[in-house]
Design a protein around this motif. Structure first.
Motif, PDB file in Angstrom:
ATOM      1  N   TYR A 192      85.965  -8.990 163.494  1.00 24.10           N
ATOM      2  CA  TYR A 192      85.881  -7.686 162.831  1.00 24.10           C
ATOM      3  C   TYR A 192      87.148  -7.565 161.993  1.00 24.10           C
ATOM      4  O   TYR A 192      88.182  -7.061 162.443  1.00 24.10           O
ATOM      5  CB  TYR A 192      85.789  -6.571 163.872  1.00 24.10           C
ATOM      6  CG  TYR A 192      85.480  -5.202 163.289  1.00 24.10           C
ATOM      7  CD1 TYR A 192      84.173  -4.754 163.175  1.00 24.10           C
ATOM      8  CD2 TYR A 192      86.499  -4.360 162.862  1.00 24.10           C
ATOM      9  CE1 TYR A 192      83.882  -3.500 162.647  1.00 24.10           C
ATOM     10  CE2 TYR A 192      86.222  -3.110 162.325  1.00 24.10           C
ATOM     11  CZ  TYR A 192      84.919  -2.684 162.228  1.00 24.10           C
ATOM     12  OH  TYR A 192      84.630  -1.439 161.697  1.00 24.10           O
ATOM     13  N   LEU A 261      76.799  -3.667 162.464  1.00 25.31           N
ATOM     14  CA  LEU A 261      77.674  -4.643 161.826  1.00 25.31           C
ATOM     15  C   LEU A 261      76.853  -5.830 161.333  1.00 25.31           C
ATOM     16  O   LEU A 261      76.103  -6.441 162.097  1.00 25.31           O
ATOM     17  CB  LEU A 261      78.738  -5.132 162.813  1.00 25.31           C
ATOM     18  CG  LEU A 261      79.768  -6.125 162.282  1.00 25.31           C
ATOM     19  CD1 LEU A 261      80.685  -5.460 161.253  1.00 25.31           C
ATOM     20  CD2 LEU A 261      80.601  -6.702 163.436  1.00 25.31           C
ATOM     21  N   VAL A 310      79.190  -3.261 156.973  1.00 23.40           N
ATOM     22  CA  VAL A 310      79.124  -2.328 158.089  1.00 23.40           C
ATOM     23  C   VAL A 310      78.393  -1.076 157.634  1.00 23.40           C
ATOM     24  O   VAL A 310      78.514  -0.639 156.483  1.00 23.40           O
ATOM     25  CB  VAL A 310      80.553  -1.990 158.588  1.00 23.40           C
ATOM     26  CG1 VAL A 310      81.391  -1.326 157.506  1.00 23.40           C
ATOM     27  CG2 VAL A 310      80.516  -1.127 159.846  1.00 23.40           C
TER      28      VAL A 310
END
Length: 329
Positions: A192, A261, A310
């Motif tokens: 991430y 995501l 995202v």
């Protein structure tokens, strides 16, 4: 409401940190997560400050019994380099929060990580939101833990632009060797990184509502978000800058709700050489091998699920619903 057997066991390794604090508040209050421990490492501020901040946040969140352990006070090789210019002198936006009432566990971070991972009834998801020193020490000292790690979702790296340098993100840049060790873990890894990290911004009206809450944890979330400039170059306190970025908390949202995501499984390696690329996460997005591989042969690289997009609105709604509704309950 998820039962205990449905909840995802997680451990957060952090350098609390304004947005690490936002991540802790979310993890404590999300009904689908079972936060089993928190381990602390130097990064945004010194490790003793990280321990203090972590204990304070957990108390404000109404979760004072989660074990917290002190970890590495410096990277594996280099000297520590804090981010106090972003997070304030105390690492928590200089909000003047009271000292915590309790002390950390009587074991170090690596020991606590090993203990909680092996004791968990289900494989654990590790969520490092900090330099990866503790995780590297764990993997090298106790490699047997990988058998009971479900996944590592780390906040770090970038496929495009860095922040500590033009190409390197702070957590990886702070301890590149530790990040390289992480990539040898032999378990599924999600990155991430900055490509999604800075995009999840809570609107100003929501931040103001959180700050007006009578509930301590919810109000703390609002105060922290108000310290998180939503746009590069802005500063906390600017009249027009009252929206706040979730930052590290987005990585915990991605564990609770992975459908928000968009990832792509790509080869990733960390640049360890001295110079301007040190700490860069080299993400190979090419559709086919190039001349280097044709002439010199391919190198073995870890395949990582790299976050490239995202659903901002989804994660903002998820965060607000979790922090406010649980706090009100």
């Amino acid at each position: 409401m998820p039962t205990d057997t449905d909840r995802i066991p997680v451990i957060i390794d952090c350098d609390t940190g304004v947005d690490d604090a936002l991540a802790l508040l979310f993890a404590v209050r999300h009904p689908g997560l079972d936060l089993r421990a928190v381990t602390c490492v130097a990064g945004n501020t010194d490790v003793d400050g990280v321990v203090r901040n972590t204990l304070t946040v957990l108390e404000r969140a109404g979760a004072p019994d989660i074990p917290v352990a002190r970890g590495a006070e410096r990277p594996l090789i280099e000297a520590p380099r804090s981010a106090r210019h972003v997070h304030g002198h105390d690492g928590m936006g200089d909000l003047g929060l009271p000292a915590p009432a309790r002390t950390p566990a009587d074991v170090d971070a690596v020991t606590l990580l090993r203990r909680e991972i092996l004791a968990s009834p289900r494989p654990v998801t590790l969520i490092p939101t900090a330099p990866l020193t503790n995780i590297a020490l764990l993997l090298r000292t106790h490699p047997e833990v990988t058998r009971t790690i479900e996944r590592i979702v780390f906040m770090g790296g970038a496929a495009a632009t860095g922040n500590a340098t033009p190409v390197a993100e702070f957590n990886v840049w702070h301890d590149p060797e530790a990040a390289a060790v992480l990539l040898t873990a032999g378990v599924p890894i999600t990155m991430y990184g900055l490509d999604v990290f800075s995009r999840v911004v809570v609107p100003a009206a929501d931040v103001r509502r959180l700050r007006a809450s009578p509930e301590p944890g919810t109000r703390l979330a609002g105060d922290l978000l108000a310290h998180r400039p939503a746009h590069p170059g802005s500063r906390p306190g600017d009249p027009d800058e009252t929206a706040g970025g979730l930052g590290d908390a987005g990585a915990v949202c991605a564990v609770a709700d992975p459908e928000g995501l968009t990832t792509r499984r790509l080869p990733v390696e960390v640049s360890l050489a001295p110079g301007p690329t040190r700490g860069m996460t080299i993400v190979d997005r090419r559709p086919r091998p190039g001349e280097s591989e044709l002439h010199d042969g391919t190198r073995e690289q870890t395949l990582v699920d790299v976050g490239l997009d995202v659903d901002v609105e989804r994660y903002v709604k998820l965060y607000l619903a979790t922090v406010e509704e649980t706090g009100a309950g």
